[in-house]
Every structure is written in structure tokens, then in C-alpha cells.
Design an enzyme around this catalytic site. Structure first.
Site, PDB file in Angstrom:
ATOM      1  N   GLY A  16      80.848  52.991  35.412  1.00 45.16           N
ATOM      2  CA  GLY A  16      81.404  51.882  35.341  1.00 45.16           C
ATOM      3  C   GLY A  16      79.433  51.022  35.885  1.00 45.16           C
ATOM      4  O   GLY A  16      78.590  51.857  35.707  1.00 45.16           O
ATOM      5  N   PHE A  17      79.799  50.056  35.331  1.00 44.17           N
ATOM      6  CA  PHE A  17      78.551  49.126  36.284  1.00 44.17           C
ATOM      7  C   PHE A  17      77.796  49.846  36.978  1.00 44.17           C
ATOM      8  O   PHE A  17      76.394  50.100  37.705  1.00 44.17           O
ATOM      9  CB  PHE A  17      78.737  47.608  36.531  1.00 44.17           C
ATOM     10  CG  PHE A  17      79.057  46.638  34.956  1.00 44.17           C
ATOM     11  CD1 PHE A  17      77.698  46.203  34.078  1.00 44.17           C
ATOM     12  CD2 PHE A  17      80.118  46.835  34.791  1.00 44.17           C
ATOM     13  CE1 PHE A  17      78.420  45.939  33.106  1.00 44.17           C
ATOM     14  CE2 PHE A  17      80.354  46.118  33.637  1.00 44.17           C
ATOM     15  CZ  PHE A  17      79.514  45.641  33.022  1.00 44.17           C
ATOM     16  N   GLY A  18      78.400  50.408  38.143  1.00 47.07           N
ATOM     17  CA  GLY A  18      77.930  50.503  39.722  1.00 47.07           C
ATOM     18  C   GLY A  18      77.704  51.866  39.278  1.00 47.07           C
ATOM     19  O   GLY A  18      76.268  52.836  39.894  1.00 47.07           O
ATOM     20  N   VAL A  82      89.039  62.039  38.722  1.00 47.74           N
ATOM     21  CA  VAL A  82      89.359  62.972  39.609  1.00 47.74           C
ATOM     22  C   VAL A  82      90.586  62.678  40.531  1.00 47.74           C
ATOM     23  O   VAL A  82      90.761  61.543  40.987  1.00 47.74           O
ATOM     24  CB  VAL A  82      87.956  62.007  40.688  1.00 47.74           C
ATOM     25  CG1 VAL A  82      87.983  62.166  42.383  1.00 47.74           C
ATOM     26  CG2 VAL A  82      86.570  62.492  40.586  1.00 47.74           C
ATOM     27  N   GLU A 174      88.948  32.260  30.386  1.00 49.22           N
ATOM     28  CA  GLU A 174      88.314  32.887  29.063  1.00 49.22           C
ATOM     29  C   GLU A 174      89.885  32.864  28.045  1.00 49.22           C
ATOM     30  O   GLU A 174      89.812  32.392  26.672  1.00 49.22           O
ATOM     31  CB  GLU A 174      87.087  33.338  28.794  1.00 49.22           C
ATOM     32  CG  GLU A 174      86.227  33.008  30.556  1.00 49.22           C
ATOM     33  CD  GLU A 174      85.606  34.170  30.217  1.00 49.22           C
ATOM     34  OE1 GLU A 174      83.791  33.931  30.692  1.00 49.22           O
ATOM     35  OE2 GLU A 174      85.368  35.209  30.634  1.00 49.22           O
ATOM     36  N   ASP A 303      83.758  47.391  42.636  1.00 51.05           N
ATOM     37  CA  ASP A 303      84.847  47.300  42.608  1.00 51.05           C
ATOM     38  C   ASP A 303      85.535  48.008  43.978  1.00 51.05           C
ATOM     39  O   ASP A 303      86.943  47.546  44.056  1.00 51.05           O
ATOM     40  CB  ASP A 303      85.588  46.722  41.757  1.00 51.05           C
ATOM     41  CG  ASP A 303      84.954  46.220  41.262  1.00 51.05           C
ATOM     42  OD1 ASP A 303      84.629  44.867  41.619  1.00 51.05           O
ATOM     43  OD2 ASP A 303      85.991  45.024  39.807  1.00 51.05           O
ATOM     44  N   ALA A 319      80.157  41.837  38.095  1.00 47.76           N
ATOM     45  CA  ALA A 319      79.151  43.092  37.795  1.00 47.76           C
ATOM     46  C   ALA A 319      77.865  43.343  38.031  1.00 47.76           C
ATOM     47  O   ALA A 319      77.490  44.406  38.651  1.00 47.76           O
ATOM     48  CB  ALA A 319      79.055  43.150  35.902  1.00 47.76           C
TER      49      ALA A 319
HETATM   50  C1  LIG Z   1      88.572  41.616  32.216  1.00 45.23           C
HETATM   51  C2  LIG Z   1      87.787  41.209  32.757  1.00 45.23           C
HETATM   52  C3  LIG Z   1      86.256  40.375  33.198  1.00 45.23           C
HETATM   53  C4  LIG Z   1      85.538  40.558  33.697  1.00 45.23           C
HETATM   54  N1  LIG Z   1      84.913  38.952  33.401  1.00 45.23           N
HETATM   55  C5  LIG Z   1      83.179  39.807  34.368  1.00 45.23           C
HETATM   56  C6  LIG Z   1      82.523  38.913  34.219  1.00 45.23           C
HETATM   57  O1  LIG Z   1      82.750  38.011  33.524  1.00 45.23           O
HETATM   58  N2  LIG Z   1      80.883  38.922  34.861  1.00 45.23           N
HETATM   59  C7  LIG Z   1      80.981  39.126  35.909  1.00 45.23           C
HETATM   60  O2  LIG Z   1      80.233  40.259  36.225  1.00 45.23           O
HETATM   61  N3  LIG Z   1      82.544  39.921  36.368  1.00 45.23           N
HETATM   62  C8  LIG Z   1      83.229  40.764  35.458  1.00 45.23           C
HETATM   63  N4  LIG Z   1      84.431  41.773  35.579  1.00 45.23           N
HETATM   64  C9  LIG Z   1      84.000  42.118  36.485  1.00 45.23           C
HETATM   65  C10 LIG Z   1      83.677  43.928  36.513  1.00 45.23           C
HETATM   66  O3  LIG Z   1      83.773  44.215  35.590  1.00 45.23           O
HETATM   67  C11 LIG Z   1      83.612  44.822  37.586  1.00 45.23           C
HETATM   68  O4  LIG Z   1      82.892  43.709  38.606  1.00 45.23           O
HETATM   69  C12 LIG Z   1      82.553  45.972  37.062  1.00 45.23           C
HETATM   70  O5  LIG Z   1      82.869  46.510  36.156  1.00 45.23           O
HETATM   71  C13 LIG Z   1      82.732  46.248  39.085  1.00 45.23           C
HETATM   72  O6  LIG Z   1      82.070  48.172  38.536  1.00 45.23           O
HETATM   73  P1  LIG Z   1      82.542  49.047  38.977  1.00 45.23           P
HETATM   74  O7  LIG Z   1      81.345  50.493  38.398  1.00 45.23           O
HETATM   75  O8  LIG Z   1      82.715  48.842  40.480  1.00 45.23           O
HETATM   76  O9  LIG Z   1      83.875  49.274  37.820  1.00 45.23           O
HETATM   77  P2  LIG Z   1      83.968  49.722  36.721  1.00 45.23           P
HETATM   78  O10 LIG Z   1      82.842  49.002  35.704  1.00 45.23           O
HETATM   79  O11 LIG Z   1      85.409  49.069  36.748  1.00 45.23           O
HETATM   80  O12 LIG Z   1      83.798  51.590  36.458  1.00 45.23           O
HETATM   81  C14 LIG Z   1      84.586  52.400  36.942  1.00 45.23           C
HETATM   82  C15 LIG Z   1      85.304  53.494  36.141  1.00 45.23           C
HETATM   83  O13 LIG Z   1      85.230  54.504  37.278  1.00 45.23           O
HETATM   84  C16 LIG Z   1      86.241  55.106  35.605  1.00 45.23           C
HETATM   85  N5  LIG Z   1      87.190  55.476  36.533  1.00 45.23           N
HETATM   86  C17 LIG Z   1      88.191  55.292  37.747  1.00 45.23           C
HETATM   87  N6  LIG Z   1      89.217  56.072  38.264  1.00 45.23           N
HETATM   88  C18 LIG Z   1      88.466  57.409  37.878  1.00 45.23           C
HETATM   89  C19 LIG Z   1      89.085  58.819  38.186  1.00 45.23           C
HETATM   90  N7  LIG Z   1      90.276  58.485  39.733  1.00 45.23           N
HETATM   91  N8  LIG Z   1      87.778  59.753  38.061  1.00 45.23           N
HETATM   92  C20 LIG Z   1      87.285  59.331  37.179  1.00 45.23           C
HETATM   93  N9  LIG Z   1      86.888  58.277  36.540  1.00 45.23           N
HETATM   94  C21 LIG Z   1      87.459  57.031  37.387  1.00 45.23           C
HETATM   95  C22 LIG Z   1      86.757  53.956  34.883  1.00 45.23           C
HETATM   96  O14 LIG Z   1      87.039  54.807  33.816  1.00 45.23           O
HETATM   97  C23 LIG Z   1      85.467  53.681  34.866  1.00 45.23           C
HETATM   98  O15 LIG Z   1      84.282  53.901  34.192  1.00 45.23           O
HETATM   99  C24 LIG Z   1      85.468  41.135  34.724  1.00 45.23           C
HETATM  100  C25 LIG Z   1      86.489  42.055  35.079  1.00 45.23           C
HETATM  101  C26 LIG Z   1      87.856  42.390  34.298  1.00 45.23           C
HETATM  102  C27 LIG Z   1      88.751  43.631  33.898  1.00 45.23           C
END
Ligand SMILES: Cc1cc2nc3c(=O)[nH]c(=O)nc-3n(C[C@H](O)[C@H](O)[C@H](O)COP(=O)(O)OP(=O)(O)OC[C@H]3O[C@@H](n4cnc5c(N)ncnc54)[C@H](O)[C@@H]3O)c2cc1C
Length: 427
Positions: A16-18, A82, A174, A303, A319
Site C-alpha cells: 500500500g502507501f507505506g 502473510v 464523498e 494504518d 495516505a
Molecule cells: C475508502 C477510503 C478512502 C480513503 N480516502 C483517503 C483520502 O482521501 N486521503 C488520505 O490521505 N487517505 C485516505 N484513506 C486512507 C488511506 O488510504 C490509508 O491511510 C492508507 O492506504 C494507509 O496505507 P498503508 O500502507 O498503511 O495501508 P494500505 O494502503 O491499506 O496497504 C496495505 C496493503 O497490505 C496488504 N495486506 C494486508 N494484509 C496482508 C497480509 N496478511 N499479507 C499480505 N499483504 C497484506 C493489502 O493487500 C494492501 O495492499 C482512505 C481509505 C479508504 C479505505
């Protein structure tokens, strides 16, 4: 080749983003990287609601991870889920039973929506997190109108034309604004027996205002803008029941065929894998350098984790925060490999953004707040800028201009089951 194999091995779970930012910012570092994700694509979640409301196609907001990293010879992409982490042996267990050894582990597995102990509500009120969720919701909205068109009974037709969104954070706002525009501007000419413009869109929020993270005047503006679009905003009432027939909130029962859940977040089980401390939402409580207590070789970001800012407030689950944490972790790994300590993570909050339909938005940068059309254009440019790839940027910009000028939403497809009278299948 052997030289690469002997390098420090960084395993990143989640693209994801992180996670993706960690990998991006490690370019050129003396490491080899394995990135594991259970999906084959990186998803731009902030625009998921546009897929759910038939404004954009799934492929416009998602990219194959393997393709994004194709030029990075030191990076291996693994499609797997995982399931566990053996901290002592420094191994990650994948869903096929195989083990992946790491020197440094970065957990960036994100979060999912939570139903506050009512997981049984999910089939009646899907949340929005994945592309499948978005196409499920899109299918339900479009099928509700199709069934209403064929429904002779007035009460049943009214329920089919009632759309409830639970939770008035940015996603709920939204969704509500865009469903209202879909019903009032895009669909009317396509139907013969119903006036889609009379659809009820009801946004229910347990708290006292919409967009609680924004300043009160921006919340009030967002509420007025929603009401101008014909959205009914119900504040101060928590939903206490959610079934295929509708919802109960406060002392009211509302019959609705389509309920969308946009409230509550539950972190991925990363804290459980590590048996590490977590908050009520399951977010792993990390140290100021984003490592897991007692395990400097394991980072948790985005997250799936929670870290406090110097003033005690938590870093928000958005994000830009996940990306900043990913960039920080890459820096910390580089510093360590160079024998240097890493300073604590410092979060820079750029601002909060939300749109209300296709003409209004609210933006709170802290030092300045914007609302109305200017905020909407800024929101649009910012999101196009953050999309990956020129083709997607052009395609999304063209789609938005088309919607802006003609109210036409081209992605009005029911793709998951949903034959005569049915709801789309759950995936
Ligand atoms: C509908 C929606 C709208 C949003 N709108 C905004 C916005 O307008 N602005 C903003 O800044 N933020 C927004 N967010 C929040 C933002 O998307 C999150 O804060 C951000 O994606 C967090 O990044 P991350 O890398 O922690 O997790 P994520 O981007 O969720 O990535 C997690 C990744 O881990 C993978 N994963 C999970 N579990 C496992 C596992 N067990 N094994 C292997 N892979 C796994 C998933 O497939 C995914 O690819 C929104 C979120 C949602 C759901």
C-alpha cells in the site's frame, strides 16, 4: 548475483502507501528486498468511492505491483498472504506454508472497516476498502435502481430508492454527495418508470457533525453543501441495527435496500502476529522510531500501527502519513547499515481534504482553509498528481471533465452477478 543474495534482506509486507514508499526510498541502498502482498495491485484508496459510484473504472486507480517495481532488480515481488511471524527465528509464514527469512521486517498491512462488534452487519452493509468492495457497492446501487424500475409496489420501490451511508467522515461524505449526483443528474434520462431524482440519500453519523476531523465551520459548510445536493444528514444517532431491510438508528427505522458502511476502522492483525501491544482498533503501538517494542529489527507503519506526535495526538491514518513513515523507515534502515542511529520519526501534517459532489470541497491546511469550487479544483489536481502513470492521470482527468461538463459516468456496469431481482454476489 551472489553478492546480492548476501545483502541485508528487507521483507516488506503490504504494497500500500507505506510499504511501496519504503521500497521506493530504499533505491540504491545495499539491501535486497522482498515485498509481499496478498493482492497483485497497489490501490489508490482515496478514489475508491469513485469506482463505487460508477465514476471511474477499477483499472484507473490500481496498478500491478510487479510492474511498478520492474526496474528494481534487487526487489522480488511475492503474491501471498502473510499469516504469522516468528520473531525469534526472524521468519514470516506465508499462506502456502512456506517461510521467508528476514533481517529487517516492515509490516505495512493497513486496516479494514470495523462494525463495532457487529460483523454480522457486513453482508447487509458492505464497507469500502478493496476494488471488490467498490464493485460490490457499485453493483448494489445500480441494481437498486433497476429493481425499482420494475417494482409495482410503492413501499418496496421507496425502499429500493433509499440509500443509507453510515458514518460521515470523508468517505461517507464523498459517497453521499456522489450518489446524490448520480441519482439526480446522471440517471434520470435512462429510466422510464421511476424518477431517480427522487431517490433518498441518508447520511447517518453518531457524532454531532459531519467531517469530525475538520474545523467546525468547514463541517457546517460540508453539511450545507450535502443538503443542497438533496442528502438528508442525520446527526447524533448511532445505528443500532442493520439488516437486508434497512437500518435502525435512535428511535427510527428506515427501510433501505442499499446500506453502505463508512464508519470504524480495524487494523490488520499485525499486532497479533507479534503478540505486541495494540490499541482498541488493533493498531500496533510502536516506538517513536516506528519499531515494535523490544524488536528493533521490526518496523510497523501506516494504518496497521499507531504512534504519537510530540503533542500526544496520534499520527492520523491517512495516505500521506503512511508514505512519510515508509520514507522514514527506509532512511532508518540506511542509517543503521551505515552504523548511525536513526532520529525519531517526525510527522508533518499537510492538511485534510474532502469533496462534496463534483463542484465543492473543503481543505484544511491548518494555516489556511479553503472551501467551494477553488478547493474542489485543488483537490482534483492534487489527486491527479498523486496517481501513478501518465495514462491514468490523463484518463482520470478526462473522466472528471466529462462528468463535470455532461454529468455522464461511464463506469455504470454491474459486473458481479445481480441477475433479475438479485443482489450482486459477495466476493
Ligand atoms: C475508502 C477510503 C478512502 C480513503 N480516502 C483517503 C483520502 O482521501 N486521503 C488520505 O490521505 N487517505 C485516505 N484513506 C486512507 C488511506 O488510504 C490509508 O491511510 C492508507 O492506504 C494507509 O496505507 P498503508 O500502507 O498503511 O495501508 P494500505 O494502503 O491499506 O496497504 C496495505 C496493503 O497490505 C496488504 N495486506 C494486508 N494484509 C496482508 C497480509 N496478511 N499479507 C499480505 N499483504 C497484506 C493489502 O493487500 C494492501 O495492499 C482512505 C481509505 C479508504 C479505505
Amino acid at each position: 548475483m551472489n553478492a546480492t543474495l548476501n545483502r541485508h534482506h528487507v521483507v516488506v509486507v503490504g504494497a500500500g502507501f507505506g510499504g511501496l514508499e519504503t521500497v521506493r526510498a530504499l533505491a540504491g541502498a545495499p539491501v535486497r528486498i522482498t515485498i509481499v502482498d496478498r493482492r497483485n495491485h497497489h490501490l489508490f484508496q482515496p478514489l475508491l468511492y469513485q469506482v463505487a459510484t460508477a465514476s471511474l473504472a477499477p483499472s484507473e486507480i490500481a496498478w500491478p505491483i510487479r510492474h511498478l517495481l520492474r526496474k528494481r532488480r534487487e526487489v522480488t515481488t511475492v503474491l501471498a498472504s502473510v499469516e504469522a511471524v516468528d520473531k525469534a527465528a526472524r521468519l514470516v509464514r506465508l499462506d502456502d506454508g512456506s517461510m521467508l527469512a528476514y533481517d529487517t521486517l516492515v509490516l505495512a498491512t493497513g486496516a479494514r472497516h470495523a462494525y463495532f462488534g457487529h460483523d454480522d452487519w457486513e453482508p447487509s452493509a458492505p464497507g469500502l476498502k478493496t476494488l471488490e468492495d467498490a464493485t460490490t457497492i457499485r453493483g448494489r446501487i445500480l441494481i437498486a435502481f433497476e429493481r425499482a424500475e420494475q417494482e409495482p409496489d410503492e413501499t418496496k420501490r421507496a425502499a429500493l430508492m433509499t440509500f443509507v451511508i453510515v458514518g460521515a467522515g470523508p468517505t461517507g461524505v464523498e459517497l453521499a454527495g456522489t450518489i446524490a449526483e448520480l441519482a439526480r443528474a446522471t440517471l434520470p434520462a435512462d429510466f422510464r418508470n421511476i424518477d431517480t431524482g427522487k431517490a433518498r440519500i441518508v447520511l447517518i453519523e453518531a457524532g454531532p457533525r459531519v467531517l469530525p476531523a475538520f474545523r467546525p465551520d468547514l463541517s457546517a459548510y460540508a453539511q450545507r453543501s450535502l443538503e443542497r445536493l438533496g442528502v438528508e444528514v442525520e446527526l447524533g444517532e448511532a445505528v443500532t441495527e442493520c439488516t437486508a431491510e434497512g437500518v435502525v438508528y435512535g428511535d427510527k427505522t428506515l427501510a433501505a435496500a442499499t446500506v453502505i458502511w463508512a464508519a470504524g476502522v480495524q487494523a490488520s492483525p499485525a499486532a497479533q502476529w507479534l503478540d505486541a501491544p495494540a490499541d482498541r482498533a488493533g493498531r500496533l503501538k510502536v516506538e517513536p522510531d516506528l519499531t515494535v517494542p523490544g524488536h528493533p529489527e521490526i518496523f510497523a507503519i501506516g494504518d496497521s500501527a499507531i504512534v504519537a506526535r510530540p503533542d500526544g495526538r496520534p499520527v492520523p491514518g491517512i495516505a500521506p502519513a503512511a508514505k512519510q513513515e515508509g520514507a522514514y523507515v527506509a532512511k532508518a534502515i540506511r542509517a543503521r547499515l551505515g552504523g548511525q542511529p536513526a532520529p525519531p520519526f517526525r510527522y508533518q501534517h499537510a492538511g485534510d481534504l474532502a469533496t462534496i459532489g463534483k463542484r465543492r470541497a473543503v481543505i484544511d491546511f491548518g494555516w489556511i482553509k479553503l472551501r467551494g469550487a477553488i478547493a474542489w479544483w485543488l483537490w482534483g489536481f492534487a489527486h491527479i498528481y498523486f496517481l501513478i502513470g501518465v495514462r491514468n492521470r490523463l484518463s482520470v482527468a478526462l473522466n472528471w471533465l466529462w462528468i463535470y461538463a455532461r454529468d455522464q459516468r461511464s463506469a455504470r456496469l454491474i459486473t458481479q452477478g445481480g441477475g433479475r431481482g438479485g443482489r450482486p454476489e459477495q466476493t
